[in-house]
Design a protein around this motif. Structure first.
Motif, PDB file in Angstrom:
ATOM      1  N   PHE A 180       0.848  -1.196   0.000  1.00  0.00           N
ATOM      2  CA  PHE A 180       0.000   0.000   0.000  1.00  0.00           C
ATOM      3  C   PHE A 180       0.880   1.241   0.000  1.00  0.00           C
ATOM      4  CE2 PHE A 180      -2.251  -3.448   2.009  1.00  0.00           C
ATOM      5  CZ  PHE A 180      -3.516  -3.384   1.474  1.00  0.00           C
ATOM      6  N   SER A 181       0.350   2.327  -0.529  1.00  0.00           N
ATOM      7  CA  SER A 181       1.100   3.582  -0.480  1.00  0.00           C
ATOM      8  C   SER A 181       1.264   4.003   0.985  1.00  0.00           C
ATOM      9  CB  SER A 181       0.356   4.677  -1.247  1.00  0.00           C
ATOM     10  OG  SER A 181       1.145   5.840  -1.277  1.00  0.00           O
ATOM     11  N   PRO A 182       2.506   4.289   1.416  1.00  0.00           N
ATOM     12  CA  PRO A 182       2.734   4.601   2.833  1.00  0.00           C
ATOM     13  C   PRO A 182       2.061   5.900   3.273  1.00  0.00           C
ATOM     14  CG  PRO A 182       4.793   4.126   1.676  1.00  0.00           C
ATOM     15  CD  PRO A 182       3.738   4.321   0.643  1.00  0.00           C
ATOM     16  N   GLU A 183       2.009   6.086   4.603  1.00  0.00           N
ATOM     17  CA  GLU A 183       1.393   7.292   5.187  1.00  0.00           C
ATOM     18  C   GLU A 183       2.456   8.315   5.588  1.00  0.00           C
ATOM     19  OE1 GLU A 183      -2.133   7.290   6.016  1.00  0.00           O
ATOM     20  OE2 GLU A 183      -2.231   5.433   4.856  1.00  0.00           O
ATOM     21  N   ILE A 184       3.624   7.815   6.032  1.00  0.00           N
ATOM     22  CA  ILE A 184       4.660   8.705   6.596  1.00  0.00           C
ATOM     23  C   ILE A 184       5.975   8.440   5.868  1.00  0.00           C
ATOM     24  CG2 ILE A 184       5.865   9.396   8.709  1.00  0.00           C
ATOM     25  CD1 ILE A 184       3.555   8.082  10.278  1.00  0.00           C
ATOM     26  N   PHE A 185       6.713   9.520   5.567  1.00  0.00           N
ATOM     27  CA  PHE A 185       7.975   9.384   4.837  1.00  0.00           C
ATOM     28  C   PHE A 185       9.108  10.050   5.612  1.00  0.00           C
ATOM     29  CE2 PHE A 185       4.486   9.390   1.834  1.00  0.00           C
ATOM     30  CZ  PHE A 185       4.805   8.347   0.962  1.00  0.00           C
ATOM     31  N   ARG A 186      10.288   9.430   5.572  1.00  0.00           N
ATOM     32  CA  ARG A 186      11.490  10.024   6.172  1.00  0.00           C
ATOM     33  C   ARG A 186      12.682   9.727   5.257  1.00  0.00           C
ATOM     34  NH1 ARG A 186       8.165  11.699   9.208  1.00  0.00           N
ATOM     35  NH2 ARG A 186       7.900  11.429  11.452  1.00  0.00           N
ATOM     36  N   GLU A 187      13.600  10.714   5.164  1.00  0.00           N
ATOM     37  CA  GLU A 187      14.808  10.485   4.381  1.00  0.00           C
ATOM     38  C   GLU A 187      15.848   9.771   5.239  1.00  0.00           C
ATOM     39  OE1 GLU A 187      18.123  12.874   1.689  1.00  0.00           O
ATOM     40  OE2 GLU A 187      16.456  13.999   2.577  1.00  0.00           O
ATOM     41  N   VAL A 188      16.547   8.800   4.642  1.00  0.00           N
ATOM     42  CA  VAL A 188      17.572   8.037   5.370  1.00  0.00           C
ATOM     43  C   VAL A 188      18.884   8.804   5.322  1.00  0.00           C
ATOM     44  CG1 VAL A 188      18.820   5.847   5.524  1.00  0.00           C
ATOM     45  CG2 VAL A 188      16.480   5.878   4.631  1.00  0.00           C
ATOM     46  N   ILE A 189      19.423   9.131   6.492  1.00  0.00           N
ATOM     47  CA  ILE A 189      20.723   9.808   6.584  1.00  0.00           C
ATOM     48  C   ILE A 189      21.713   8.835   7.218  1.00  0.00           C
ATOM     49  CG2 ILE A 189      21.982  11.829   7.439  1.00  0.00           C
ATOM     50  CD1 ILE A 189      19.624  12.639   5.659  1.00  0.00           C
ATOM     51  N   ASN A 190      22.731   8.459   6.464  1.00  0.00           N
ATOM     52  CA  ASN A 190      23.745   7.529   6.967  1.00  0.00           C
ATOM     53  C   ASN A 190      24.641   8.238   7.979  1.00  0.00           C
ATOM     54  OD1 ASN A 190      25.611   5.524   7.331  1.00  0.00           O
ATOM     55  ND2 ASN A 190      26.330   5.448   5.218  1.00  0.00           N
TER      56      ASN A 190
END
Length: 527
Positions: free
Chosen positions: A391-401
């Motif tokens: 399903f299309s997600p609700e919450i997004f976050r960028e991954v910072i290494n």
């Protein structure tokens, strides 16, 4: 024993509920009755070695919640039961939705104090999509809860399903004395806080007018029970088994899982009326469990179930024929044959090697990365089983290494966790920025924890302004190329290489849809 007899012996079901309704506790007690475990572990016990049997991930033990579906098989009265304990927390709903594709029926746990909660309503919608048969266990009757009649009305109204009481509580909270089984005509008087089981408190009472009830319950409680039983019998006729199997009527049991009230009655009724393995649909045709050729599908993947060994296990629901260890099976998506020499059955974290499995069984296959959620395995048939979308997600976050020296570990960890379906990974075509999308915020905590402890990789998740991830397709290649050129900053790929349009706001998505009508925008990955 032949295939048809083995199929009739099997019951595969999921336990679903809102968080804290007592689902994991009920799971433990069912295992206790099935003889699969000897003593129930307190779900939120502080003792390190006494966590709930079905909660095996480190973070689950710390938080006292289930975050991944556990699979447990056990025998009860010559019936092989495959039980899938699902996460109740809404942040892990997608794992639950997928698990519901692998079961033939469901037991829904409802807290008698809180009644029907929002997550219960959402789960019921998923059951209704497939007309999954539902049985209800109203739990925690040792607490002061809502009136039983009010609870039944609320279930019918909010879950849009008719109910049929199979047992009835005697009192509630401090005055709770037990339950009367309308199904078996038995009175059940239990002591509180039992961890082991015996039958000494079960009394057969064919007729509630039997004077012995007055001695056992006291005059007022006996009179109240007689009145309730008469009223229930007057309102509800005999249970319509076909209506139950079509998902139209839910048999209801009352009890207290933590104290073993009413659990055996639920289990006895369940093995009698719940459906054995059912037909399943592929892209090409309907598959019947009694067909001779094996086929099944992957509904869950779990990496590192045993922290000492970096293994990856794919959970396969057997749909037809007999699965045999060491055989070559056809991987439909890759159009290749694979041999699986290590096949396991589950009892939560403990596993045992098995030589064969029948429809309804869940088999664990050790895998090096060839299997994904939704994959079909067969003895040559080409059709994929349907109905396991992302399903299309609700919450997004960028991954910072956070550690450039551990980039490979981070990428490997992210890919393996995404293959499990815990979240979705989108990689921008421009700049290769990685964005993780989830159903709930708690997932980020789980991913961070598992990356650190299982892959020795550290990252943080930075907020990013995104509204929706839409999978895109078009029959017009030229228009698709124009769209991608125009929106190149907002085009990403999911882990399978499918193109995704990352829309920043609802209004902007609407405007883009209006400007590019030849592009199809999909909110699930199955299109």
């Amino acid at each position: 024993m032949n295939l048809a007899e083995e199929i009739q012996k099997r019951r595969t079901f999921g336990i679903i509920s809102h968080p804290d309704a007592g689902k994991t506790t009920l799971t433990e007690k069912l295992l206790l009755f099935g003889g699969a475990i000897k003593t129930a572990g307190a779900v939120k016990s502080n003792k390190i070695d006494r966590h709930a049997t079905s909660d095996f991930m480190e973070i689950e033990k710390q938080r006292g919640i289930s975050v991944a579906t556990s699979v447990m098989g056990f025998n009860y009265k010559d019936v092989k039961i495959n039980l899938l304990d699902t996460p109740g927390h809404q942040d892990f709903a997608e794992d639950t939705y997928r698990t519901l594709t692998a079961v033939d029926s469901v037991v829904m746990v409802i807290d008698c104090v809180k009644g029907v909660e929002i997550q219960t309503e959402k789960l019921m919608e998923v059951c209704r999509m497939r007309n999954t048969p539902v049985m209800v266990f109203i739990n925690k009757l040792d607490r002061e809860g809502q009136d039983p009649y009010d609870l039944l009305d609320e279930i019918e109204e909010k879950l849009n399903i008719q109910v049929h009481p199979m047992s009835w509580p005697i009192g509630m909270g401090k005055s709770f004395q037990g339950v009367y089984s309308l199904y078996e005509k038995k009175l059940l008087l239990f002591q509180a806080s039992k961890q082991k089981l015996d039958d000494t408190d079960t009394i057969s009472i064919e007729n509630v007018n039997d004077p012995i009830l007055n001695d056992l319950l006291g005059q007022s409680s006996a009179a109240k029970l007689r009145e309730d039983v008469e009223l229930v019998d007057g309102v509800y006729s005999d249970l319509d088994l076909n209506a139950y199997k079509n998902g139209e009527v839910a048999p209801v049991f009352f009890g207290s899982a933590v104290n073993n009230f009413g659990v055996r009655e639920l289990l006895d009724c369940f093995i009698n009326i719940a459906p054995p393995p059912l037909d399943r649909e592929t892209e090409l045709r309907q598959i019947n469990p009694t067909e001779n050729k094996f086929s099944g599908f992957v509904f869950k993947i779990h990496a590192n179930m045993d922290p000492k060994h970096r293994n990856r296990i794919a959970f396969v629901r057997v749909c037809a024929g007999i699965f045999q260890r060491g055989q070559n099976y056809h991987h439909v998506r890759l159009d290749k044959n694979f041999r699986f020499s290590n096949a396991t059955a589950f009892m939560a974290q403990s596993k045992e090697i098995i030589d064969e499995a029948f429809p309804g069984d869940i088999v664990g296959l050790y895998d090096t990365g060839n299997l994904k959620i939704g994959d079909t395995l067969s003895e040559g048939e080409k059709g994929m089983y349907k109905g396991i979308p992302s399903f299309s997600p609700e919450i997004f976050r960028e991954v910072i290494n956070m550690d450039a020296m551990k980039t490979k570990q981070l990428e490997k960890g992210l890919m393996q966790l995404m293959d499990e379906g815990v979240a979705q990974l989108f990689t921008y075509e421009m700049g290769s920025r990685k964005v993780v999308g989830t159903v709930g915020a708690l997932q980020f905590e789980v991913i961070q924890h598992r990356l650190k402890h299982e892959y020795n990789a550290t990252c943080r998740f930075a907020p990013i302004n995104l509204y929706k991830a839409c999978w895109i397709s078009s029959e017009n290649k030229k228009k698709m190329d124009e769209f991608v050129d125009s929106k190149y900053r907002h085009i990403a790929q999911d882990k399978d290489g499918k193109r995704v349009f990352m829309a920043e706001t609802k209004a902007w998505l609407q405007m883009v849809q209006d400007n590019f009508p030849e592009i199809n925008y999909h909110f699930t990955s199955e299109f």
